[in-house]
Design a protein around this motif. Structure first.
Motif, PDB file in Angstrom:
ATOM      1  N   GLY A 323      35.415  36.727 -27.195  1.00 23.47           N
ATOM      2  CA  GLY A 323      35.303  35.337 -27.618  1.00 23.47           C
ATOM      3  C   GLY A 323      34.367  34.536 -26.736  1.00 23.47           C
ATOM      4  N   MET A 324      34.435  34.740 -25.422  1.00 27.00           N
ATOM      5  CA  MET A 324      33.551  34.026 -24.504  1.00 27.00           C
ATOM      6  C   MET A 324      32.105  34.492 -24.635  1.00 27.00           C
ATOM      7  SD  MET A 324      35.614  33.408 -20.936  1.00 27.00           S
ATOM      8  CE  MET A 324      36.121  35.095 -20.727  1.00 27.00           C
ATOM      9  N   ASP A 325      31.925  35.808 -24.792  1.00 23.69           N
ATOM     10  CA  ASP A 325      30.574  36.355 -24.844  1.00 23.69           C
ATOM     11  C   ASP A 325      29.867  36.052 -26.154  1.00 23.69           C
ATOM     12  OD1 ASP A 325      28.773  37.929 -23.141  1.00 23.69           O
ATOM     13  OD2 ASP A 325      28.757  39.339 -24.823  1.00 23.69           O
ATOM     14  N   ALA A 326      30.614  35.593 -27.145  1.00 20.96           N
ATOM     15  CA  ALA A 326      30.000  35.269 -28.428  1.00 20.96           C
ATOM     16  C   ALA A 326      28.964  34.146 -28.300  1.00 20.96           C
ATOM     17  CB  ALA A 326      31.076  34.864 -29.436  1.00 20.96           C
ATOM     18  N   LEU A 327      29.063  33.338 -27.252  1.00 23.13           N
ATOM     19  CA  LEU A 327      28.142  32.210 -27.074  1.00 23.13           C
ATOM     20  C   LEU A 327      27.124  32.468 -25.957  1.00 23.13           C
ATOM     21  CD1 LEU A 327      30.805  29.352 -27.292  1.00 23.13           C
ATOM     22  CD2 LEU A 327      29.337  30.210 -29.115  1.00 23.13           C
ATOM     23  N   ASP A 328      26.947  33.739 -25.567  1.00 22.96           N
ATOM     24  CA  ASP A 328      26.038  34.057 -24.469  1.00 22.96           C
ATOM     25  C   ASP A 328      24.597  33.652 -24.812  1.00 22.96           C
ATOM     26  OD1 ASP A 328      25.043  35.037 -22.095  1.00 22.96           O
ATOM     27  OD2 ASP A 328      24.798  37.066 -22.875  1.00 22.96           O
ATOM     28  N   ILE A 329      24.041  32.725 -24.037  1.00 24.34           N
ATOM     29  CA  ILE A 329      22.711  32.171 -24.302  1.00 24.34           C
ATOM     30  C   ILE A 329      21.626  33.238 -24.207  1.00 24.34           C
ATOM     31  CG2 ILE A 329      20.967  30.550 -23.478  1.00 24.34           C
ATOM     32  CD1 ILE A 329      23.284  29.270 -24.965  1.00 24.34           C
ATOM     33  N   GLU A 330      21.746  34.132 -23.219  1.00 24.59           N
ATOM     34  CA  GLU A 330      20.709  35.131 -22.990  1.00 24.59           C
ATOM     35  C   GLU A 330      20.452  35.976 -24.233  1.00 24.59           C
ATOM     36  OE1 GLU A 330      20.095  38.320 -19.497  1.00 24.59           O
ATOM     37  OE2 GLU A 330      21.655  38.871 -20.936  1.00 24.59           O
ATOM     38  N   LYS A 331      21.506  36.399 -24.900  1.00 23.03           N
ATOM     39  CA  LYS A 331      21.349  37.269 -26.071  1.00 23.03           C
ATOM     40  C   LYS A 331      20.864  36.486 -27.283  1.00 23.03           C
ATOM     41  CE  LYS A 331      25.051  40.293 -24.414  1.00 23.03           C
ATOM     42  NZ  LYS A 331      25.451  39.449 -23.271  1.00 23.03           N
ATOM     43  N   TRP A 332      21.390  35.278 -27.452  1.00 19.09           N
ATOM     44  CA  TRP A 332      21.012  34.499 -28.635  1.00 19.09           C
ATOM     45  C   TRP A 332      19.591  33.953 -28.519  1.00 19.09           C
ATOM     46  CZ3 TRP A 332      23.509  34.817 -33.029  1.00 19.09           C
ATOM     47  CH2 TRP A 332      24.855  35.170 -33.021  1.00 19.09           C
ATOM     48  N   ARG A 333      19.060  33.860 -27.288  1.00 25.10           N
ATOM     49  CA  ARG A 333      17.701  33.341 -27.130  1.00 25.10           C
ATOM     50  C   ARG A 333      16.665  34.211 -27.855  1.00 25.10           C
ATOM     51  NH1 ARG A 333      17.432  33.759 -22.028  1.00 25.10           N
ATOM     52  NH2 ARG A 333      15.991  35.515 -21.883  1.00 25.10           N
ATOM     53  N   PHE A 334      16.890  35.517 -27.876  1.00 30.71           N
ATOM     54  CA  PHE A 334      15.939  36.436 -28.495  1.00 30.71           C
ATOM     55  C   PHE A 334      15.921  36.318 -30.019  1.00 30.71           C
ATOM     56  CE2 PHE A 334      16.633  38.400 -24.382  1.00 30.71           C
ATOM     57  CZ  PHE A 334      15.360  38.816 -24.038  1.00 30.71           C
ATOM     58  N   VAL A 335      17.018  35.842 -30.601  1.00 30.18           N
ATOM     59  CA  VAL A 335      17.078  35.756 -32.065  1.00 30.18           C
ATOM     60  C   VAL A 335      17.065  34.316 -32.553  1.00 30.18           C
ATOM     61  CG1 VAL A 335      18.349  37.933 -32.192  1.00 30.18           C
ATOM     62  CG2 VAL A 335      19.612  35.779 -32.065  1.00 30.18           C
ATOM     63  N   SER A 336      16.904  33.372 -31.633  1.00 30.03           N
ATOM     64  CA  SER A 336      16.962  31.959 -32.004  1.00 30.03           C
ATOM     65  C   SER A 336      15.799  31.546 -32.887  1.00 30.03           C
ATOM     66  CB  SER A 336      17.005  31.079 -30.746  1.00 30.03           C
ATOM     67  OG  SER A 336      15.840  31.309 -29.956  1.00 30.03           O
ATOM     68  N   ASP A 337      14.662  32.274 -32.770  1.00 31.83           N
ATOM     69  CA  ASP A 337      13.506  31.903 -33.590  1.00 31.83           C
ATOM     70  C   ASP A 337      13.630  32.391 -35.022  1.00 31.83           C
ATOM     71  OD1 ASP A 337      13.387  34.526 -32.790  1.00 31.83           O
ATOM     72  OD2 ASP A 337      11.185  34.592 -32.767  1.00 31.83           O
ATOM     73  N   SER A 338      14.600  33.258 -35.307  1.00 35.06           N
ATOM     74  CA  SER A 338      14.782  33.767 -36.677  1.00 35.06           C
ATOM     75  C   SER A 338      16.274  33.903 -36.983  1.00 35.06           C
ATOM     76  CB  SER A 338      14.084  35.116 -36.839  1.00 35.06           C
ATOM     77  OG  SER A 338      14.480  36.016 -35.815  1.00 35.06           O
ATOM     78  N   PRO A 339      16.983  32.775 -37.075  1.00 37.78           N
ATOM     79  CA  PRO A 339      18.426  32.836 -37.337  1.00 37.78           C
ATOM     80  C   PRO A 339      18.748  33.449 -38.694  1.00 37.78           C
ATOM     81  CG  PRO A 339      17.619  30.588 -37.527  1.00 37.78           C
ATOM     82  CD  PRO A 339      16.506  31.392 -36.945  1.00 37.78           C
ATOM     83  N   GLY A 340      17.844  33.240 -39.666  1.00 40.71           N
ATOM     84  CA  GLY A 340      18.067  33.823 -40.986  1.00 40.71           C
ATOM     85  C   GLY A 340      18.073  35.339 -40.937  1.00 40.71           C
ATOM     86  N   LYS A 341      17.145  35.896 -40.162  1.00 34.93           N
ATOM     87  CA  LYS A 341      17.091  37.354 -40.034  1.00 34.93           C
ATOM     88  C   LYS A 341      18.328  37.877 -39.318  1.00 34.93           C
ATOM     89  CE  LYS A 341      13.108  39.197 -39.324  1.00 34.93           C
ATOM     90  NZ  LYS A 341      11.826  39.643 -38.707  1.00 34.93           N
ATOM     91  N   SER A 342      18.783  37.159 -38.307  1.00 37.81           N
ATOM     92  CA  SER A 342      19.999  37.562 -37.601  1.00 37.81           C
ATOM     93  C   SER A 342      21.192  37.567 -38.545  1.00 37.81           C
ATOM     94  CB  SER A 342      20.263  36.613 -36.427  1.00 37.81           C
ATOM     95  OG  SER A 342      21.479  36.926 -35.786  1.00 37.81           O
TER      96      SER A 342
END
Length: 542
Positions: A323-342
């Motif tokens: 639950g805590m790791d679901a909001l990890d910024i480091e991992k989401w930064r790589f897919v933030s430019d294409s949320p639709g693809k994620s």
């Protein structure tokens, strides 16, 4: 001094930071959260929707949000995930307790069906998810992934988590269904990890018939050797405790020896590159059949609750961290430019899970039913739907395997790996929360408590009494004693062909009573304590 050594070890594993103060703060906060999960889970025990897994996940997400705001977006968790933490410290008590608590009579009575779902079904799901990912993800340009990564995806998302369903099913009302869901879940976890390890040990760049045969052979070798090692560990503990009568001096030593022997079997399997999950699971089964009956009454109560408590804390810990790791910024930064693809990647994986699950549950249930002569022993359609639903949720094993494959010490700097890590977290969260919330209403709709036909393997099996009475005469869920021979028993060959499972059970029980229990103890064994009230009973039994 002791704290310093522990802290150094935790720092080396990447669990805690190098600051002693930060370490103490992290430990305090996480222990407080675990206590909160237990208290809130208790208050929500009678809830129609919520279960303990969902409670831990929600608390973890809320904590992640608070930490994210406190650190101004730099981090959302207290410490970094470590594969060693999971596979060495958290997974063994979960799997061992599953084997230790399993109802052996139901488990082995339905052993062939459980293996059909847990092993063959997992392989079918593995191939569907792997090849589906290869075909769909290569067209989406999500990053650099090789064939090993795609096969790893199949193993990761073939690992089920049926905790939510087992919390709802009643073992007394639907013993067949409970046994199938529970047994398949454990065998499935073991099969998924064995598959995952086998994938990592092979060169998959040039796949041919020889590689496939070696893969299958290695898989079979791991399965068989791991099982035998677990049985050996359980028998060794039973023999030592029976011969030495440790309980006459200290029940603490009995409990400690059982715990350490179980853990030793797991670590020895890992040392020999076998499947620790299978080893510790069958070690738990053997210990519950022999070792547990050799210890004192107080040790029996203590071990039963100690193993269950360790398993419960480990599971809660894992869901809290996810639950805590679901909001990890480091991992989401790589897919933030294409949320639709994620979102598409996560949706595809969830769809493959649904299809892969259905592709084996219903066909294999049909095949299993062909071998059942009585309608009471067959898996009806509503039960098939329940089994299908029970395996849709993904949990701790999927998360741990994904981190093992796509991160290094919890971190990743590759776009493709980040996509798959975030998608795994998304699928685990969605399946656990959404499917978990729907589990209780669905089970109540499919399996109303007054539906007697759902107890298809209950107290009155349809098998002829002349065949089953010697080893099914005890109506309880425990093991039974064989009291005598068949009154008019058909030939062994006819029995084996007509009732293979019951025949194997019958001859195993004869062998168990004649050779195994006199050597290793078990039900009926009374520990001998000189001068105690049990002394006379011990002499009478011997």
């Amino acid at each position: 001094m002791a704290f310093g050594l522990v802290a150094q070890q935790l720092v080396r594993l990447g669990i805690l930071s190098t600051s002693d103060h930060a370490s103490v703060v992290s430990i305090n906060l996480f222990v407080a959260l675990l206590c909160g999960c237990i208290v809130i889970g208790h208050l929500l025990e009678e809830s129609r929707w919520i279960n303990e897994s969902i409670t831990a996940l929600v608390i973890g997400v809320c904590t992640g949000v608070v930490i994210l705001l406190t650190t101004k977006g730099k981090s959302s968790h207290i410490f970094v995930f470590s594969e060693d933490l999971f596979f060495i410290y958290l997974l063994p008590p979960i799997i061992f307790n599953a084997g230790f608590q399993v109802k052996k009579k139901q488990f082995f009575r339905n052993f062939m069906t459980i293996m059909l779902f847990g092993a063959v079904g997992t392989l079918i799901s593995f191939f569907i998810i792997s090849f589906g990912a290869i075909e769909l993800f290569r067209k989406m340009d999500i990053g650099s992934l090789d064939i090993g990564d795609f096969l790893a995806i199949g193993a990761i998302f073939s690992a089920t988590d049926s905790v939510c369903t087992l919390q709802v099913l009643n073992q007394d009302e639907t013993p067949l269904l409970y046994s199938l869901v529970f047994g398949e879940g454990v065998v499935n976890d073991a099969t998924s990890v064995v598959l995952f390890n086998a994938i990592q040990n092979f060169d998959l760049v040039h796949i041919d018939a020889i590689i496939i045969l070696k893969f299958v052979g290695n898989f079979g070798y791991l399965f068989l050797s791991s099982t035998l090692l677990g049985a050996f560990g359980g028998l060794l503990s039973a023999y030592i405790i029976k011969k030495l009568y440790i309980g006459r001096h200290s029940t603490d030593r009995e409990v400690a020896l059982m715990i350490l022997m179980a853990y030793l079997s797991y670590m020895l399997a890992e040392l020999l590159n076998l499947s620790g999950i299978l080893t510790v699971f069958f070690c738990g089964i053997v210990m519950s059949h022999y070792t547990w009956h050799n210890v004192t009454e107080s040790s029996r109560v203590t071990t039963k609750h100690a193993f269950a408590t360790l398993s419960f804390i480990a599971e809660t810990f894992l869901f809290l961290y996810v639950g805590m790791d679901a909001l990890d910024i480091e991992k989401w930064r790589f897919v933030s430019d294409s949320p639709g693809k994620s979102l598409r990647v996560s949706s595809i994986l969830l769809g493959l899970v649904l299809v892969g699950r259905a592709a084996f549950v219903f066909p294999l249930s049909f095949l299993s039913n062909l071998t059942k002569k009585s309608t009471d022993e067959k898996i009806i359609f509503k039960q098939q739907v329940t089994i299908w639903w029970a395996g849709l949720m993904r949990g701790a094993v999927s998360i741990a395997l994904a981190y093992n494959q796509f991160t290094r010490s919890g971190h990743t700097q590759l776009r493709g790996n980040a996509f798959l890590i975030t998608s795994t977290i998304t699928v685990v969260l969605f399946s656990t929360v959404v499917f978990g919330l729907m589990t209780k209403p669905l089970i109540r709709f499919l399996l109303p408590h007054n539906a007697k036909h759902l107890s298809s393997m209950s107290s009155e099996p349809s098998t002829p009494k002349s065949l089953l009475s010697p080893f099914l005469e005890n109506g309880q869920g425990s093991e039974v004693e064989v009291g005598g021979e068949f009154a008019s028993r058909p030939s062994s060959l006819r029995m084996l062909l007509s009732k293979p499972t019951h025949t194997v059970h019958y001859y195993w029980r004869k062998f168990d009573n004649a050779f195994m229990r006199p050597m290793f103890g078990g039900r009926g064994f009374v520990p001998f304590f000189p001068g105690s009230p049990t002394e006379q009973s011990a002499h009478n039994w011997q």
